[in-house]
Design a protein around this motif. Structure first.
Motif, PDB file in Angstrom:
ATOM      1  N   PRO A  16      34.706  37.914  22.797  1.00  0.00           N
ATOM      2  CA  PRO A  16      35.552  36.982  23.554  1.00  0.00           C
ATOM      3  C   PRO A  16      37.035  37.068  23.162  1.00  0.00           C
ATOM      4  CG  PRO A  16      33.533  35.895  22.863  1.00  0.00           C
ATOM      5  CD  PRO A  16      33.585  37.213  22.152  1.00  0.00           C
ATOM      6  N   LEU A  17      37.316  37.233  21.884  1.00  0.00           N
ATOM      7  CA  LEU A  17      38.702  37.341  21.434  1.00  0.00           C
ATOM      8  C   LEU A  17      39.338  38.645  21.903  1.00  0.00           C
ATOM      9  CD1 LEU A  17      38.231  35.976  17.801  1.00  0.00           C
ATOM     10  CD2 LEU A  17      39.509  34.864  19.645  1.00  0.00           C
ATOM     11  N   ASP A  18      38.549  39.693  21.986  1.00  0.00           N
ATOM     12  CA  ASP A  18      39.071  40.971  22.469  1.00  0.00           C
ATOM     13  C   ASP A  18      39.451  40.871  23.944  1.00  0.00           C
ATOM     14  OD1 ASP A  18      39.525  43.899  22.023  1.00  0.00           O
ATOM     15  OD2 ASP A  18      38.008  44.059  23.591  1.00  0.00           O
ATOM     16  N   ARG A  19      38.596  40.228  24.729  1.00  0.00           N
ATOM     17  CA  ARG A  19      38.894  40.054  26.165  1.00  0.00           C
ATOM     18  C   ARG A  19      40.165  39.215  26.342  1.00  0.00           C
ATOM     19  NH1 ARG A  19      36.918  38.559  31.463  1.00  0.00           N
ATOM     20  NH2 ARG A  19      38.728  39.259  32.661  1.00  0.00           N
ATOM     21  N   LEU A  20      40.293  38.144  25.561  1.00  0.00           N
ATOM     22  CA  LEU A  20      41.468  37.281  25.645  1.00  0.00           C
ATOM     23  C   LEU A  20      42.725  38.044  25.272  1.00  0.00           C
ATOM     24  CD1 LEU A  20      42.677  34.447  26.037  1.00  0.00           C
ATOM     25  CD2 LEU A  20      42.122  33.974  23.637  1.00  0.00           C
ATOM     26  N   LYS A  21      42.659  38.847  24.235  1.00  0.00           N
ATOM     27  CA  LYS A  21      43.811  39.629  23.791  1.00  0.00           C
ATOM     28  C   LYS A  21      44.282  40.580  24.884  1.00  0.00           C
ATOM     29  CE  LYS A  21      43.269  43.518  22.086  1.00  0.00           C
ATOM     30  NZ  LYS A  21      42.853  44.717  21.333  1.00  0.00           N
ATOM     31  N   VAL A  22      43.355  41.318  25.494  1.00  0.00           N
ATOM     32  CA  VAL A  22      43.718  42.308  26.517  1.00  0.00           C
ATOM     33  C   VAL A  22      44.328  41.635  27.738  1.00  0.00           C
ATOM     34  CG1 VAL A  22      42.783  44.025  28.121  1.00  0.00           C
ATOM     35  CG2 VAL A  22      42.029  44.004  25.741  1.00  0.00           C
ATOM     36  N   VAL A  23      43.743  40.508  28.152  1.00  0.00           N
ATOM     37  CA  VAL A  23      44.267  39.778  29.310  1.00  0.00           C
ATOM     38  C   VAL A  23      45.706  39.328  29.046  1.00  0.00           C
ATOM     39  CG1 VAL A  23      44.045  37.632  30.625  1.00  0.00           C
ATOM     40  CG2 VAL A  23      42.034  39.042  30.204  1.00  0.00           C
ATOM     41  N   MET A  24      45.988  38.863  27.857  1.00  0.00           N
ATOM     42  CA  MET A  24      47.343  38.407  27.525  1.00  0.00           C
ATOM     43  C   MET A  24      48.311  39.590  27.390  1.00  0.00           C
ATOM     44  SD  MET A  24      46.600  35.313  24.817  1.00  0.00           S
ATOM     45  CE  MET A  24      48.318  34.810  24.773  1.00  0.00           C
ATOM     46  N   ALA A  54      45.078  31.458  29.892  1.00  0.00           N
ATOM     47  CA  ALA A  54      44.320  32.713  29.925  1.00  0.00           C
ATOM     48  C   ALA A  54      42.826  32.440  29.762  1.00  0.00           C
ATOM     49  CB  ALA A  54      44.808  33.647  28.828  1.00  0.00           C
ATOM     50  N   ILE A  55      42.481  31.519  28.871  1.00  0.00           N
ATOM     51  CA  ILE A  55      41.073  31.157  28.680  1.00  0.00           C
ATOM     52  C   ILE A  55      40.497  30.555  29.961  1.00  0.00           C
ATOM     53  CG2 ILE A  55      39.509  29.585  27.467  1.00  0.00           C
ATOM     54  CD1 ILE A  55      41.256  29.926  24.990  1.00  0.00           C
ATOM     55  N   LYS A  56      41.284  29.693  30.626  1.00  0.00           N
ATOM     56  CA  LYS A  56      40.820  29.071  31.879  1.00  0.00           C
ATOM     57  C   LYS A  56      40.600  30.119  32.964  1.00  0.00           C
ATOM     58  CE  LYS A  56      42.916  24.508  31.148  1.00  0.00           C
ATOM     59  NZ  LYS A  56      43.928  23.521  31.625  1.00  0.00           N
ATOM     60  N   TRP A 116      37.380  31.970  32.256  1.00  0.00           N
ATOM     61  CA  TRP A 116      36.233  31.096  32.540  1.00  0.00           C
ATOM     62  C   TRP A 116      36.013  30.966  34.041  1.00  0.00           C
ATOM     63  CZ3 TRP A 116      32.299  28.915  29.938  1.00  0.00           C
ATOM     64  CH2 TRP A 116      31.587  27.889  30.572  1.00  0.00           C
ATOM     65  N   ARG A 117      37.105  30.825  34.788  1.00  0.00           N
ATOM     66  CA  ARG A 117      37.001  30.663  36.235  1.00  0.00           C
ATOM     67  C   ARG A 117      36.406  31.921  36.893  1.00  0.00           C
ATOM     68  NH1 ARG A 117      41.798  29.634  36.993  1.00  0.00           N
ATOM     69  NH2 ARG A 117      42.562  31.659  37.753  1.00  0.00           N
ATOM     70  N   GLU A 118      36.741  33.090  36.357  1.00  0.00           N
ATOM     71  CA  GLU A 118      36.258  34.330  36.959  1.00  0.00           C
ATOM     72  C   GLU A 118      34.792  34.630  36.633  1.00  0.00           C
ATOM     73  OE1 GLU A 118      38.682  37.580  35.778  1.00  0.00           O
ATOM     74  OE2 GLU A 118      40.351  37.063  37.107  1.00  0.00           O
ATOM     75  N   GLY A 119      34.347  34.303  35.420  1.00  0.00           N
ATOM     76  CA  GLY A 119      32.976  34.708  35.062  1.00  0.00           C
ATOM     77  C   GLY A 119      32.222  33.750  34.181  1.00  0.00           C
ATOM     78  N   ARG A 120      32.738  32.511  34.036  1.00  0.00           N
ATOM     79  CA  ARG A 120      32.094  31.549  33.141  1.00  0.00           C
ATOM     80  C   ARG A 120      31.934  32.146  31.744  1.00  0.00           C
ATOM     81  NH1 ARG A 120      33.282  26.949  35.592  1.00  0.00           N
ATOM     82  NH2 ARG A 120      32.626  26.941  37.760  1.00  0.00           N
ATOM     83  N   PHE A 121      30.826  31.825  31.063  1.00  0.00           N
ATOM     84  CA  PHE A 121      30.640  32.262  29.685  1.00  0.00           C
ATOM     85  C   PHE A 121      30.587  33.789  29.580  1.00  0.00           C
ATOM     86  CE2 PHE A 121      27.737  33.416  26.184  1.00  0.00           C
ATOM     87  CZ  PHE A 121      28.460  32.913  25.106  1.00  0.00           C
ATOM     88  N   LEU A 122      29.882  34.410  30.503  1.00  0.00           N
ATOM     89  CA  LEU A 122      29.743  35.863  30.450  1.00  0.00           C
ATOM     90  C   LEU A 122      31.067  36.574  30.696  1.00  0.00           C
ATOM     91  CD1 LEU A 122      26.332  36.458  32.287  1.00  0.00           C
ATOM     92  CD2 LEU A 122      26.801  36.475  29.818  1.00  0.00           C
ATOM     93  N   GLY A 123      32.020  35.859  31.288  1.00  0.00           N
ATOM     94  CA  GLY A 123      33.319  36.464  31.523  1.00  0.00           C
ATOM     95  C   GLY A 123      34.015  36.876  30.232  1.00  0.00           C
ATOM     96  N   PHE A 124      33.727  36.151  29.157  1.00  0.00           N
ATOM     97  CA  PHE A 124      34.337  36.492  27.868  1.00  0.00           C
ATOM     98  C   PHE A 124      33.736  37.760  27.265  1.00  0.00           C
ATOM     99  CE2 PHE A 124      35.267  31.969  28.293  1.00  0.00           C
ATOM    100  CZ  PHE A 124      36.601  31.932  27.915  1.00  0.00           C
TER     101      PHE A 124
END
Length: 490
Positions: A227-235, A247-249, A252-260
């Protein structure tokens, strides 16, 4: 090395038929049952120097030290565990004797298996053949050292008594591979100095073991921090205002829990070979460096580790770079109500629409970053481990908590120093080469980021990256060290 004729001095062929039994053992040792009892009782008394009637960990450790076995390879805890049949933390004489009976029978069985000529002695060529069958190749000089160490009377052969004395207090299974590694670990160290595994060990260990250790370590850490890796890349790819909560929202909006965890499967596919190649290349490059310098592996120093770590990281990164690019595209794919494409579709689109060279877009900043990152990371880790071993633990091996601390500090240091290059690489990976606003190269990314976002633009996503790197590096090294011990690589 010349050997005496079969049945010569010290040799004692046992003609008694049937499976190995205590009768075979007594014949091979030229002992009566009572004489053997006296010998075992004497050894027990050597460890039980206080006359307590039992052995605990402290007594076993002290006894092994009295036998001048280096602290790092005494196996005191393992010997206690194997002998202590009732698990009360103590070994009485009967438990000690049961261990001796089982160990001597085990050692005689493998002795007979190596003694092809069945003359009651192991000849150097027989030992060489047994090692070769186990996949261990050694040269004549190393074979001579092996025989010389076990052969107490220096007659060029190994009797069963010499074989037994060498391995009697080794509490693990006596396979030929284990015996060879035990010899390397215990017998080639300098008594009184810091225990060091000689460079020969990494020549003979199956390379797949290093690959397995590195792969398992990398896969475990990446999944834990996905999850932290996905957040880092998005930012990193956001060229406007970049904040963690929005960014977290969005994720979450795109894929819920699995989105991370989007792209984690590919991340594991990528990191297994990447970590495996990096760690194996690192060990191999350290060998090359110390060989070129004419030094021992323990004397490689921080600069040698830096070079070996940097080159190992570059080799690994280049080998798996296309997977890294696809992972970044997958993690930054804008859904807008559209389903995320399959890996095969995404890969085919890149190949057809952008060409094969697109899979290596951003490789230059990636290599510029991975060399100092891997170098600083691995060099700092091993240097910190050495410092803790020398000044804090007083020559004992670092435990899991120390390894976690070393991995945390080294990972944080490496990641922070090269983070701007990671941002440049990620932006080049994420942007299609056929788009109107496509970056023209590494320098273009640098100047456009600097002009529109300032210095802070090069550090977008640094906080989640550090949150990711700290546990990732720590878990990686903890799992790697555990795997090395389990695979007899440590």
């Amino acid at each position: 090395m010349s050997a005496p004729p079969p049945g010569g001095s010290g040799c004692n062929p046992v003609k008694k038929p049937g499976p190995v039994s205590m009768d075979h053992l007594l014949l091979a040792l030229r002992e009566t049952k009572d004489e053997r009892e006296v010998r075992i009782r004497s050894l027990f008394s050597f460890f039980d120097n206080t006359g307590a009637g039992y052995l605990d960990y402290g007594q076993i450790e002290a006894g092994l030290s009295g036998l001048r076995i280096p602290a790092e390879y005494k196996y005191a805890r393992d010997l206690l565990r194997v002998c202590d049949a009732n698990s009360d933390g103590r070994v009485d004489y009967q438990e000690f004797k049961r261990y001796m009976d089982a160990k001597e029978l085990e050692l005689y069985s493998i002795f007979q298996a190596i003694d092809i000529e069945h003359n009651g002695c192991i000849l150097p060529e027989e030992l060489l053949f047994a090692l070769a069958k186990a996949g261990i190749e050694i040269d004549d000089e190393e074979l001579a050292r092996f025989v010389e160490h076990v052969d107490k009377d220096n007659n060029g052969i190994i009797t069963f008594e010499e074989w037994r004395d060498f391995l009697l207090l080794y509490p693990h299974e006596a396979t030929i591979e284990n015996i060879y590694h035990y010899w390397e670990r215990v017998c080639l160290v300098d008594i009184g100095e810091q225990a060091v595994i000689p460079e020969g060990i990494s020549k003979h260990v199956n390379a797949s073991k290093y690959l397995i250790a590195g792969g398992v370590a990398g896969a475990t850490s990446r999944t834990s921090t996905a999850p932290l890796d996905r957040l880092k890349v998005v930012m990193q790819v956001q060229t406007k205002s970049s904040q963690i909560i929005p960014a977290i929202k969005d994720i979450w909006r795109e894929g819920r829990f699995l989105g991370f965890f989007r792209g984690n499967g590919l991340n594991v596919m990528k990191v297994c070979p990447e970590s495996a190649i990096k760690f194996y290349a690192y060990e191999a490059l350290k060998d090359l460096i110390v060989t070129a310098q004419g030094e021992e592996k323990r004397d490689i120093g921080a600069s040698g580790r830096l070079i070996a770590g940097g080159l190992a990281g570059a080799v690994a990164q280049t080998a798996i770079y296309p997977l890294d690019l696809i992972k970044t595209r997958l993690q930054t794919y804008a859904c807008d109500g559209v389903k995320v494409p399959k890996l095969s579709t995404l890969s085919r689109n890149i190949w057809v629409q952008e060409g094969p060279l697109a899979f290596y877009r951003g490789l230059v900043p990636s290599l510029l970053g991975i060399i100092p990152y891997a170098g600083l990371d691995l060099a700092a880790y091993e240097t910190l481990k050495d410092i803790s071993r020398t000044y804090i633990l007083k020559d004992s091996e670092p435990g899991p908590l120390v390894q976690l601390g070393c991995g945390t500090i080294s990972g944080t240091l490496g990641a922070t120093c090269v983070y701007p290059l990671q941002v440049i690489r990620t932006r080049m990976q994420a942007q299609r080469t056929d788009s109107a606003s496509a970056y023209k190269g590494m320098s273009d990314v640098f100047w456009r980021t600097f002009q529109h976002e300032g210095i802070s633009g090069f550090y977008k996503g640094l906080f989640p990256n550090l949150l990711k790197v700290v546990p990732s590096a720590s878990i990686t090294y903890l799992v790697y060290e555990t795997m090395k011990k389990n695979l007899s690589l440590d």
